[in-house]
Design a protein around this motif. Structure first.
Motif, PDB file in Angstrom:
ATOM      1  N   GLN A 256       0.856  -1.381   0.062  1.00 56.71           N
ATOM      2  CA  GLN A 256      -0.137  -0.245  -0.021  1.00 56.71           C
ATOM      3  C   GLN A 256       0.908   1.189   0.130  1.00 56.71           C
ATOM      4  N   LEU A 259       2.345   1.768  -3.471  1.00 60.72           N
ATOM      5  CA  LEU A 259       1.164   2.036  -4.288  1.00 60.72           C
ATOM      6  C   LEU A 259       0.962   3.741  -4.003  1.00 60.72           C
ATOM      7  N   ASP A 260       0.968   4.230  -2.804  1.00 57.95           N
ATOM      8  CA  ASP A 260       0.743   5.680  -2.483  1.00 57.95           C
ATOM      9  C   ASP A 260       1.868   6.499  -3.021  1.00 57.95           C
ATOM     10  N   LEU A 294       5.979  -3.119  -7.319  1.00 54.18           N
ATOM     11  CA  LEU A 294       4.488  -3.381  -6.953  1.00 54.18           C
ATOM     12  C   LEU A 294       3.995  -4.346  -7.411  1.00 54.18           C
ATOM     13  N   LEU A 304      -3.421  -6.434  -4.876  1.00 52.58           N
ATOM     14  CA  LEU A 304      -2.311  -6.447  -4.016  1.00 52.58           C
ATOM     15  C   LEU A 304      -2.668  -7.466  -3.034  1.00 52.58           C
ATOM     16  N   ASP A 317      -7.953  -0.139  -8.359  1.00 56.30           N
ATOM     17  CA  ASP A 317      -7.211   0.975  -7.792  1.00 56.30           C
ATOM     18  C   ASP A 317      -5.680   0.666  -8.090  1.00 56.30           C
ATOM     19  N   VAL A 318      -5.418  -0.469  -8.384  1.00 56.16           N
ATOM     20  CA  VAL A 318      -3.913  -0.900  -8.554  1.00 56.16           C
ATOM     21  C   VAL A 318      -3.571  -0.343 -10.040  1.00 56.16           C
ATOM     22  N   VAL A 321      -3.503   3.331 -10.708  1.00 62.15           N
ATOM     23  CA  VAL A 321      -2.188   3.896 -10.354  1.00 62.15           C
ATOM     24  C   VAL A 321      -1.240   3.648 -11.340  1.00 62.15           C
TER      25      VAL A 321
END
Length: 578
Positions: A256, A259-260, A294, A304, A317-318, A321
């Motif tokens: 996480q 990813l951020d 990632l 994830l 969401d993955v 990004v």
């Protein structure tokens, strides 16, 4: 290490042979450092700090960049109906506290960061979206614009807030009210001055990266910002050097978190593009290294894995990004620094945690997960870790969040009902795994990983070695979990052991008649057979946390027994039927 043990890379980049992975030496912050940081935050309330925030502010922003990340239409509709919603929490749009009283720091930071602006931008009516955004901006400015609050003015929050305000400037500055527009622009200028001094005080890792990204963005957005941008780029380069490992993984080993970081850098790159200024090579390099790392922990459903406090972030969401990063790369199969070994065979994906836990200085939700595995078959998660410690305060009580960080919450072996690395009540990780020996082999018949750790050696005198092989078609996974007397002075003790296999939310386990195995049925999916020798096989309750922080009641297979001082061997196999 003999000549035969010297690692040699195969044609697909896998370095075959033995490798020793040691824990990094940095511990948690010292008492002096913690007190100094706390004292510094107290100075934010002083007249001197308020004086430093004063100054000229721009009449307009130089550019209005486009957000590279898509919003969530469902959350956008919730905003239109009067509530800011995320995970299992929400607060009323008219609640001017901005989540400050929420038991979840994660939710509070989300509200304070204005990350919901991109959700609001999905509404079909731009005027209605702008009206809601302006209303919330006015509330925030009235409560926090002049009042320097520790929770609202944390450096990482200001960094993300400046990025979100910039990327949604068309929405928050669409009004003709010049007083309001001046208040917003003044707030950006004050936040930038605050970050000039506070960015390097943010916690190492993701918080410091975000804080310095805000400095750089402010330098790009405001007239005369060139000196600030240059200083900010130097600070961001330092922050990334401590936040990312050489192979692109996050230093805190949380998917996480990585990813951020990638999302933040992609947002910052959008500001550079709007200014038509080439972004520095070190930002490009960080993103290009980060994306393959990632993808190394992405399972067959595109989401994830549950590692180091992260929950199972969704494929949507993955993908968003990764698309925003514009990096196209294959998953890193052997992340030597990041520590995750990935095997892809047929429809099966196996991920192994083959590195010590992260150091406390860069991790707040570090887990004792050494040698744990996750397995997926196509889009179905078969073997998982419980995950979700990061979501404490959402639907997960703080006491349960601590439990989710233990070895028992991961699909690996526990000895004497204890953690391979200590998890202290204050959230810090203690003594335990210091080094891991990893040996990876690739043949035309199987992929094999043999890894051992010393987490129990000093306390109990035994070393855990996991030898895992995946057939080339991915239909069979074989493993030997062996406990061996270590080289420490500690005389080995007889100890109980448990090898746990936490099952995916869609998996139902049924014990076999001989009591040595189980049938694993996946909803509308394949059937897997599990069989073990060397211990008693039972099926117990477990839980799993998804990417929204929701808890699912699941099952786990437990192979348990007693290990004499001379050690023990537990063999198990997972075989796909049909």
């Amino acid at each position: 290490m003999s000549e035969a043990d010297i690692p040699t890379p195969d044609l697909d980049g896998i370095e075959q042979g033995k490798r020793l992975v040691r824990a990094r030496g940095l511990g948690g912050l010292s008492l002096g450092e913690r007190l100094a940081n706390q004292f510094y935050r107290l100075t934010w309330r002083t007249p001197l700090h308020k004086f430093r925030l004063k100054g000229r502010y721009p009449l307009k922003l130089l550019v209005a960049p486009v957000d590279p990340l898509p919003g969530n239409p469902l959350r956008g509709e919730s905003l239109a109906e009067g509530r800011i919603a995320r995970w299992a929490h929400s607060c009323a749009v008219e609640d001017s506290s901005f989540g400050e009283e929420s038991p979840s720091a994660l939710f509070r930071d989300y509200v304070q960061s204005f990350g919901w602006l991109r959700d609001l931008a999905t509404l079909d009516d731009p005027k209605a979206a702008s009206a809601i955004a302006e209303n919330l901006m006015r509330q925030w400015l009235a409560r926090y614009g002049e009042n320097v609050s520790e929770k609202a003015w944390a450096p990482e929050l200001w960094g993300m807030r400046i990025l979100n305000w910039a990327l949604n400037a068309r929405m928050i500055l669409s009004t003709s009210d010049l007083v309001y527009r001046s208040s917003v622009l003044n707030a950006i200028a004050r936040g930038a001055r605050h970050l000039d001094r506070a960015a390097d005080r943010a916690h190492l890792g993701m918080p410091r990266v975000v804080a310095w990204s805000g400095v750089v963005a402010a330098g790009l957005l405001m007239p005369g910002g060139e000196p600030r941008r240059i200083v900010g780029e130097a600070g961001l380069e330092r922050a990334l050097a401590s936040a990312l490992l050489p192979d692109g993984g996050s230093a805190c080993r949380s998917p996480q978190n990585l990813l951020d970081i990638i999302a933040t850098l992609s947002m910052l790159e959008a500001v550079y593009e709007a200014r038509k200024i080439p972004f520095p090579a070190f930002i490009d390099d960080a993103v290009e290294r980060g994306v393959p790392a990632l993808l190394a922990v992405v399972l067959g459903d595109g989401g994830l894995g549950n590692w180091q406090g992260s929950a199972a972030i969704s494929a949507r969401d993955v993908s968003a990004v990764v698309k925003a990063s514009r990096v196209r790369a294959r998953p890193l199969r052997q992340a030597r620094d990041w520590g995750y070994q990935r095997i892809t065979a047929g429809n099966s994906i196996v991920v192994v945690d083959a590195a010590p836990p992260p150091v406390s200085r860069v991790a707040t939700t570090g887990c004792a997960s050494t040698l744990a595995i996750e397995v997926s078959d196509g889009a179905d998660r078969l073997i998982v870790n419980c995950g979700g410690a990061r979501a404490a305060g959402l639907v997960i009580p703080a006491s349960l969040a601590v439990g989710l960080r233990t070895t028992a919450a991961h699909s690996t072996l526990t000895l004497a009902d204890s953690n391979s690395t200590a998890v202290h009540s204050d959230g810090l990780l203690g003594k335990g795994v210091e080094q891991i020996e990893v040996d990876r082999q690739e043949t035309d018949q199987f992929s094999k990983i043999v890894a051992s750790h010393d987490g129990y050696e000093k306390r109990i005198g035994l070393v855990h070695r996991r030898s895992l092989a995946v057939s080339i078609d991915g239909r069979e996974i074989r493993c030997d979990d062996v406990l061996l007397p270590g080289n420490a002075r500690r005389k080995p003790q007889q100890s109980s052991f448990c090898v746990r296999f936490h099952l995916g939310a869609a998996v139902e386990a049924t014990p076999t008649a001989d009591g040595q195995g189980a049938l694993l049925r996946i909803d509308e999916g394949p059937l897997w057979q599990f069989k073990a020798t060397g211990g008693a096989v039972t099926i117990d309750d477990s839980l799993w946390v998804d990417g929204d922080g929701a808890l699912y009641n699941t099952q786990q297979i437990v192979v348990s027994g007693e290990a004499p001082p001379g050690g023990a061997s537990i063999s198990w196999v997972l075989r796909r039927a049909g």
